[in-house]
Design a protein around this motif. Structure first.
Motif, PDB file in Angstrom:
ATOM      1  N   THR A 148       0.689  -1.209  -0.169  1.00  0.00           N
ATOM      2  CA  THR A 148       0.128   0.146   0.079  1.00  0.00           C
ATOM      3  C   THR A 148       0.962   1.079  -0.112  1.00  0.00           C
ATOM      4  N   VAL A 149       1.903   1.372   0.954  1.00  0.00           N
ATOM      5  CA  VAL A 149       2.697   2.527   0.883  1.00  0.00           C
ATOM      6  C   VAL A 149       3.534   2.821  -0.159  1.00  0.00           C
ATOM      7  N   GLN A 150       4.295   1.763  -0.393  1.00  0.00           N
ATOM      8  CA  GLN A 150       5.181   2.002  -1.789  1.00  0.00           C
ATOM      9  C   GLN A 150       4.505   1.880  -3.222  1.00  0.00           C
ATOM     10  N   HIS A 151       3.406   1.122  -3.444  1.00  0.00           N
ATOM     11  CA  HIS A 151       3.018   0.913  -4.620  1.00  0.00           C
ATOM     12  C   HIS A 151       1.355   1.117  -4.949  1.00  0.00           C
ATOM     13  N   GLY A 152       0.500   1.828  -3.772  1.00  0.00           N
ATOM     14  CA  GLY A 152      -0.796   1.937  -4.039  1.00  0.00           C
ATOM     15  C   GLY A 152      -1.527   0.815  -3.854  1.00  0.00           C
ATOM     16  N   ALA A 153      -1.234  -0.464  -3.561  1.00  0.00           N
ATOM     17  CA  ALA A 153      -2.056  -1.559  -3.420  1.00  0.00           C
ATOM     18  C   ALA A 153      -3.172  -1.215  -2.494  1.00  0.00           C
ATOM     19  N   ASN A 154      -4.594  -1.898  -3.007  1.00  0.00           N
ATOM     20  CA  ASN A 154      -5.630  -1.727  -2.351  1.00  0.00           C
ATOM     21  C   ASN A 154      -6.616  -2.762  -2.999  1.00  0.00           C
ATOM     22  N   ARG A 155      -7.781  -2.709  -2.623  1.00  0.00           N
ATOM     23  CA  ARG A 155      -8.877  -3.564  -2.916  1.00  0.00           C
ATOM     24  C   ARG A 155      -9.090  -3.343  -4.556  1.00  0.00           C
ATOM     25  N   ASP A 156      -8.995  -2.520  -5.182  1.00  0.00           N
ATOM     26  CA  ASP A 156      -8.959  -2.067  -6.483  1.00  0.00           C
ATOM     27  C   ASP A 156      -7.667  -2.470  -7.367  1.00  0.00           C
ATOM     28  N   ARG A 157      -6.630  -2.283  -6.613  1.00  0.00           N
ATOM     29  CA  ARG A 157      -5.271  -2.431  -7.363  1.00  0.00           C
ATOM     30  C   ARG A 157      -4.502  -3.725  -6.633  1.00  0.00           C
ATOM     31  N   HIS A 158      -4.910  -4.825  -6.828  1.00  0.00           N
ATOM     32  CA  HIS A 158      -4.514  -5.910  -5.879  1.00  0.00           C
ATOM     33  C   HIS A 158      -3.770  -6.875  -7.034  1.00  0.00           C
ATOM     34  N   ILE A 159      -3.011  -7.910  -6.201  1.00  0.00           N
ATOM     35  CA  ILE A 159      -2.333  -8.915  -6.883  1.00  0.00           C
ATOM     36  C   ILE A 159      -3.267 -10.048  -6.947  1.00  0.00           C
ATOM     37  N   ALA A 160      -3.282 -10.548  -8.326  1.00  0.00           N
ATOM     38  CA  ALA A 160      -4.104 -11.777  -8.489  1.00  0.00           C
ATOM     39  C   ALA A 160      -3.403 -12.958  -9.373  1.00  0.00           C
ATOM     40  N   ASP A 161      -3.703 -14.047  -8.815  1.00  0.00           N
ATOM     41  CA  ASP A 161      -3.425 -15.462  -9.722  1.00  0.00           C
ATOM     42  C   ASP A 161      -1.980 -15.593  -9.704  1.00  0.00           C
ATOM     43  N   CYS A 162      -1.352 -15.483  -8.355  1.00  0.00           N
ATOM     44  CA  CYS A 162      -0.012 -15.887  -8.405  1.00  0.00           C
ATOM     45  C   CYS A 162       0.297 -17.008  -7.445  1.00  0.00           C
ATOM     46  N   THR A 163       1.135 -17.686  -8.044  1.00  0.00           N
ATOM     47  CA  THR A 163       1.697 -18.835  -7.034  1.00  0.00           C
ATOM     48  C   THR A 163       3.445 -18.686  -6.948  1.00  0.00           C
ATOM     49  N   PHE A 164       3.821 -18.921  -5.668  1.00  0.00           N
ATOM     50  CA  PHE A 164       5.202 -18.848  -5.279  1.00  0.00           C
ATOM     51  C   PHE A 164       5.488 -20.175  -4.798  1.00  0.00           C
ATOM     52  N   ALA A 165       6.141 -20.938  -5.329  1.00  0.00           N
ATOM     53  CA  ALA A 165       6.484 -22.470  -4.964  1.00  0.00           C
ATOM     54  C   ALA A 165       7.829 -23.136  -5.400  1.00  0.00           C
ATOM     55  N   ASP A 166       8.179 -24.087  -4.451  1.00  0.00           N
ATOM     56  CA  ASP A 166       9.036 -24.905  -4.743  1.00  0.00           C
ATOM     57  C   ASP A 166      10.541 -24.299  -4.811  1.00  0.00           C
ATOM     58  N   PHE A 167      10.816 -23.310  -3.991  1.00  0.00           N
ATOM     59  CA  PHE A 167      12.227 -22.624  -3.819  1.00  0.00           C
ATOM     60  C   PHE A 167      12.555 -22.231  -2.657  1.00  0.00           C
ATOM     61  N   GLU A 168      13.785 -21.758  -2.323  1.00  0.00           N
ATOM     62  CA  GLU A 168      14.537 -21.455  -0.942  1.00  0.00           C
ATOM     63  C   GLU A 168      14.713 -19.904  -1.044  1.00  0.00           C
ATOM     64  N   ILE A 169      14.402 -19.115  -0.181  1.00  0.00           N
ATOM     65  CA  ILE A 169      14.879 -17.663  -0.068  1.00  0.00           C
ATOM     66  C   ILE A 169      15.832 -17.531   0.923  1.00  0.00           C
ATOM     67  N   ASP A 170      16.838 -17.107   0.893  1.00  0.00           N
ATOM     68  CA  ASP A 170      17.933 -17.019   1.884  1.00  0.00           C
ATOM     69  C   ASP A 170      18.122 -15.588   2.386  1.00  0.00           C
ATOM     70  N   GLY A 171      17.739 -14.890   3.136  1.00  0.00           N
ATOM     71  CA  GLY A 171      17.619 -13.589   3.603  1.00  0.00           C
ATOM     72  C   GLY A 171      19.032 -13.224   4.468  1.00  0.00           C
ATOM     73  N   SER A 172      20.073 -13.663   4.817  1.00  0.00           N
ATOM     74  CA  SER A 172      21.126 -13.755   5.576  1.00  0.00           C
ATOM     75  C   SER A 172      21.941 -12.433   4.824  1.00  0.00           C
ATOM     76  N   GLY A 173      22.036 -12.359   3.823  1.00  0.00           N
ATOM     77  CA  GLY A 173      22.849 -11.205   3.033  1.00  0.00           C
ATOM     78  C   GLY A 173      22.362  -9.759   3.315  1.00  0.00           C
ATOM     79  N   VAL A 174      21.120  -9.597   4.021  1.00  0.00           N
ATOM     80  CA  VAL A 174      20.589  -8.346   4.078  1.00  0.00           C
ATOM     81  C   VAL A 174      21.058  -7.703   5.401  1.00  0.00           C
TER      82      VAL A 174
END
Length: 557
Positions: A114-140
């Motif tokens: 919402t804050v960065q991109h104006g996301a709301n009910r009318d400007r939402h994300i639809a039909d997305c799948t995130f699957a079968d991978f790893e996220i390593d955040g240790s470098g941040v």
């Protein structure tokens, strides 16, 4: 970005627009996966390309990332509707987040807010799948905490699927997505997330879901997921605005939450269902209902059923500031360092009595203090059919020592001259000068100490004490009852409970204790079995006011 409604007979599957294929092998579109190349620009360009295709023809796209290490540096990727990201499995496809070139950027893998991109009910994300991978955040790394330092940080999502992900050591929440409608989180493992959270910041959880943006009903299931050693909550739901309606539609099923600050938390849902979960070894509570979230609104109307809540350092079930109702039924609540179930005031939030709480058919045993403790007003509670036994394990008297027999580890203390009762110091605070640590359990000569915060190696608030340094352990609470009433309870039904201690060395002192501060008004206390407690069946420091007391076995009357 908009929600697309597909009709019945008139639905038409249009031909994909040119240049936006339905399926992409990421290696053929600029991503290298070699662990050296910054793959973020190529990923962002591909997401934009496929997102534009979905906006034009309504057909969802898939990005497949073959095995490799995909370096995502110095910027997060703004996600688009209709774009899915699929890997070859955790460990095979790994996204390595880092921001050494831009320490001001928290660098999530994907975000839409919402804050960065104006996301709301009318400007939402639809039909997305995130699957079968790893996220390593240790470098941040960041100069100051930023709640956007997540693995995934999407807001206002329709038909989102998050499946078979391994997310670990992110600075903030691992999977921190808000306002998920008709969505599923399944088989997600989150470990060591929230490592930059000092425990008082926003987020810092394994799986954190902000709720309320879609209104009174948000349909989300979190299933078969594991949260281990995350900075604040293993899994939590949090109402985002105090003027929003607490939403219904949330279920947490078959999940495991271990060694977090809180195991599972309900910070503002209405009718959350938590079932067949395990919550163990969490530092403050296994299951937590409170107003600690952003909106200062506690959950209500929830059902906690068929769970194992065992070995948490603090309380097993912690109920704070909920107006009720809530149902806790058919759980094993055991070996926690504090109380098995505790009703109390936690910070700000609703201050009236908790109404219509049901505690039904639970196994409550070997907790450090009381089996059930009521420290805030309750109206019309029902406590029926529970087996409450062998509690009050925090029974060891005060102790102190030092000298040649004493030495310390990062998470232990040994006194070879001691002869302590097994787990008799569970939940106490060990003090060594200005240093302090919490006792997770003990043998006759050794204390096991709880880590000071999740995913750390030490139990101490300062450096580890040197050998021989003097220590002090406080005394045990003198009364440790099956059920303790330490506030005003009005019109309760307490029926069909068996409350006893069957060990040779009994530690549960009374079946029921009404303290000087407690009061039972118009309560019906019938058909219970109070036989076999250490000091007696019942202790009434405040007489009962009205109600009934009928057919209680060995009630001392």
């Amino acid at each position: 970005m908009g929600y697309r409604s597909v009709g019945t007979a008139a639905a038409v599957r249009r031909t994909p627009v040119a240049g936006a294929p339905l399926y992409c092998d990421a290696r053929e579109y600029g991503l290298r996966g070699d662990g050296v190349t910054n793959d973020q620009p190529a990923l962002a360009a591909l997401v934009d390309r496929l997102g534009a295709g979905y906006a034009a023809d309504g057909r969802a796209r898939v990005i497949y990332c073959p095995p490799g290490i995909y370096s995502i540096r110095d910027a997060g990727t703004v996600w688009r509707s209709g774009v899915s990201l699929i890997g070859a499995g955790p460990g095979a496809t790994r996204f390595l987040l880092s921001n050494e070139g831009n320490r001001a950027d928290p660098t999530p893998l994907a975000f839409w807010t919402t804050v960065q991109h104006g996301a709301n009910r009318d400007r939402h994300i639809a039909d997305c799948t995130f699957a079968d991978f790893e996220i390593d955040g240790s470098g941040v790394a960041l100069a100051q905490y930023d709640y956007l330092a997540k693995g995934l940080g999407l807001q206002y999502v329709v038909r989102g699927i998050f499946r078979n992900l391994y997310i670990h050591h992110t600075g903030a929440t691992g999977l921190g997505c808000d306002f998920l409608q008709d969505s599923l989180i399944d088989g997600v493992v989150v470990v060591g997330c929230g490592r930059l959270d000092n425990g008082e910041e926003m987020g810092g959880a394994g799986i954190g879901v902000g709720i309320g943006g879609w209104g009174a009903v948000e349909r989300l299931t979190i299933a078969n997921s594991t949260a281990l050693g995350n900075g604040t909550n293993g899994i939590f739901l949090e109402l985002q605005k105090d003027y929003w309606t607490p939403p219904r539609g949330y279920r947490i099923i078959g999940c495991h939450s271990e060694a977090n600050r809180f195991g599972l938390s309900d910070w503002g849902a209405d009718g959350l269902i938590v079932t067949a979960c395990t919550m163990t070894g969490n530092l403050e509570a296994g299951f937590d209902v409170s107003a600690n979230g952003t909106a200062g609104i506690a959950g209500r109307g929830g059902l906690l059923t068929d769970c194992v809540i065992d070995g948490n350092i603090g309380d097993g079930v912690s109920m704070g500031n909920t107006p009720g109702p809530y149902t806790v039924r058919g759980n094993r609540i055991s070996r926690n360092g504090g109380h098995g179930y505790r009703e109390h005031v936690l910070g700000d939030g609703y201050r009236g009595p908790a109404s219509d709480v049901v505690i039904d058919s639970n196994e409550i045993w070997e907790n450090g203090c009381d089996g059930i403790r009521i420290d805030r007003p309750m109206t019309d509670p029902t406590i029926v059919g529970n087996r409450i036994r062998n509690n009050g394990r925090r029974c060891a008297p005060a102790a102190s020592g030092g000298g040649e027999s004493v030495w310390y580890g990062t998470r232990s203390m040994t006194d070879r001259s001691a002869d302590w009762a097994q787990d008799g110091h569970r939940g106490k605070v060990l003090r060594v000068g200005s240093r302090a640590a919490v006792v997770a359990g003990n043998t006759d000569t050794e204390l096991a100490l709880a880590e000071i915060r999740p995913d750390t190696v030490t139990a101490w608030n300062e450096d580890t004490p040197g050998p021989g340094t003097g220590y002090v352990l406080p005394d045990a609470p003198p009364v440790r009852a099956g059920i303790t009433v330490n506030s005003v309870v009005d019109s309760a039904i307490v029926r069909g409970n068996r409350i006893w201690d069957r060990r040779d060395q009994q530690t549960q002192t009374y079946g029921v204790w009404v303290t000087e501060r407690g009061r039972c008004v118009a309560c019906r206390i019938d058909d219970n079995d109070f036989a076999g407690n250490a000091s007696g069946p019942v202790r009434l420091d405040t007489p009962l006011a009205g109600g009934s007391w009928y057919r209680n076995h060995d009630d001392g009357h």
